[in-house]
Scaffold this motif. Structure first.
Motif, PDB file in Angstrom:
ATOM      1  N   SER A 282       0.861  -1.235   0.025  1.00 26.06           N
ATOM      2  CA  SER A 282       0.092  -0.155   0.228  1.00 26.06           C
ATOM      3  C   SER A 282       0.974   1.404   0.054  1.00 26.06           C
ATOM      4  O   SER A 282       0.431   2.315  -0.443  1.00 26.06           O
ATOM      5  CB  SER A 282      -0.972  -0.039   1.178  1.00 26.06           C
ATOM      6  OG  SER A 282      -0.200   0.377   2.385  1.00 26.06           O
ATOM      7  N   GLN A 283       2.182   0.990   0.317  1.00 23.31           N
ATOM      8  CA  GLN A 283       2.965   2.181   0.648  1.00 23.31           C
ATOM      9  C   GLN A 283       4.101   2.360  -0.613  1.00 23.31           C
ATOM     10  O   GLN A 283       5.018   3.183  -0.414  1.00 23.31           O
ATOM     11  CB  GLN A 283       3.455   2.288   1.897  1.00 23.31           C
ATOM     12  CG  GLN A 283       2.497   2.453   2.892  1.00 23.31           C
ATOM     13  CD  GLN A 283       2.887   2.777   4.453  1.00 23.31           C
ATOM     14  OE1 GLN A 283       4.157   2.372   4.613  1.00 23.31           O
ATOM     15  NE2 GLN A 283       2.208   3.111   5.264  1.00 23.31           N
TER      16      GLN A 283
ATOM     17  N   THR B 222       2.804  -4.641  -5.954  1.00 25.50           N
ATOM     18  CA  THR B 222       1.751  -5.608  -5.530  1.00 25.50           C
ATOM     19  C   THR B 222       2.032  -6.484  -4.352  1.00 25.50           C
ATOM     20  O   THR B 222       3.257  -6.608  -3.958  1.00 25.50           O
ATOM     21  CB  THR B 222       1.039  -6.099  -6.583  1.00 25.50           C
ATOM     22  OG1 THR B 222       2.214  -7.266  -6.978  1.00 25.50           O
ATOM     23  CG2 THR B 222       0.705  -5.534  -7.734  1.00 25.50           C
ATOM     24  N   GLU B 223       1.233  -6.826  -3.705  1.00 25.62           N
ATOM     25  CA  GLU B 223       1.441  -8.006  -2.598  1.00 25.62           C
ATOM     26  C   GLU B 223       2.158  -9.045  -3.047  1.00 25.62           C
ATOM     27  O   GLU B 223       3.350  -9.590  -2.371  1.00 25.62           O
ATOM     28  CB  GLU B 223       0.168  -8.312  -1.837  1.00 25.62           C
ATOM     29  CG  GLU B 223      -0.504  -7.247  -1.037  1.00 25.62           C
ATOM     30  CD  GLU B 223      -1.551  -7.755  -0.236  1.00 25.62           C
ATOM     31  OE1 GLU B 223      -1.551  -8.905   0.082  1.00 25.62           O
ATOM     32  OE2 GLU B 223      -2.719  -6.844   0.136  1.00 25.62           O
TER      33      GLU B 223
END
Length: 216
Positions: A34-35, A39-40
């Motif tokens: 998110s920061q 991507t994950e």
């Protein structure tokens, strides 16, 4: 701006000796995704690469300066100004080692999707060798010479001085003998090619170049 071979760097990380398989915590993975510009799944892929690099010399869960240099140059003993400055910028906590969070956040600046302002800020810090908040002419020259030392390009002293003078004089728009961050931002906006080496296109391919490291 010094050039870092992104593909070579990632391949060196992949080729380091094997480390124990360990999954990154979901919460940390989501936060970093998110920061940053990853991507994950890409964060998880980097975790496996990080573990391999951080265990190449000592399996302690962090990347030492020697392991970082091994990833950059394939030689853990090569001491250069460029390698030292990059290590210092990756090691944002200034504790002498790079942890996973620092690793991902620093690489995010090199992502093709990162804003030019992010890249300009990073390159400003790179040139600000003495960490005074300004770039001085001697710093420009030292880093330029460090870049030449990493390449096969040979230039005369006169040519080096001419390039450094032109760069510094154009960037120092206020004419006060130093370049502040605002001047550097305007200068790199005028000459965006200066930030090309702060972009590693291969970061877009983390999920395809290293499919075995991504989650299914």
């Amino acid at each position: 701006m010094p050039h870092v071979n992104g593909k070579s760097f990632l391949l060196q990380m992949k080729s380091c000796c094997c480390a124990s398989q360990k999954l990154i915590r979901e919460k940390e993975k989501a936060l970093l995704a998110s920061q940053t510009h990853f991507t994950e799944d890409e964060v998880e892929a980097f975790f496996e690469l990080f573990r391999k690099l951080s265990s190449c010399l000592v399996d302690d869960g962090v990347i030492s300066k020697e392991e970082f240099q091994l990833g950059l140059f394939g030689n853990s003993r090569k001491q250069t100004l460029l390698a030292n400055r990059l290590f210092q910028l990756f090691d944002s906590k200034r504790d002498g080692a790079i942890d996973f969070e620092e690793f991902v956040r620093a690489l995010s600046v090199f992502h093709p999707k990162a804003a030019q302002t992010e890249k300009a800020a990073f390159s400003f810090q790179l040139y600000d060798i003495w960490e005074t908040g300004f770039i001085q002419r001697k710093e420009v020259k030292e880093l330029f010479l460090a870049l030449l030392d990493e390449s096969d390009l040979l230039l005369t002293d006169e040519t080096v001085e001419a390039i450094v003078d032109k760069t510094f004089n154009e960037a120092d728009s206020k004419g006060d003998g130093k370049i502040d961050e605002e001047e550097w931002r305007h200068f790199t906006a005028q000459y965006p090619s200066l930030l090309q080496s702060v972009t590693l296109p291969h970061l877009l391919d983390v999920g395809t170049v290293y499919p075995s490291f991504t989650t299914v």
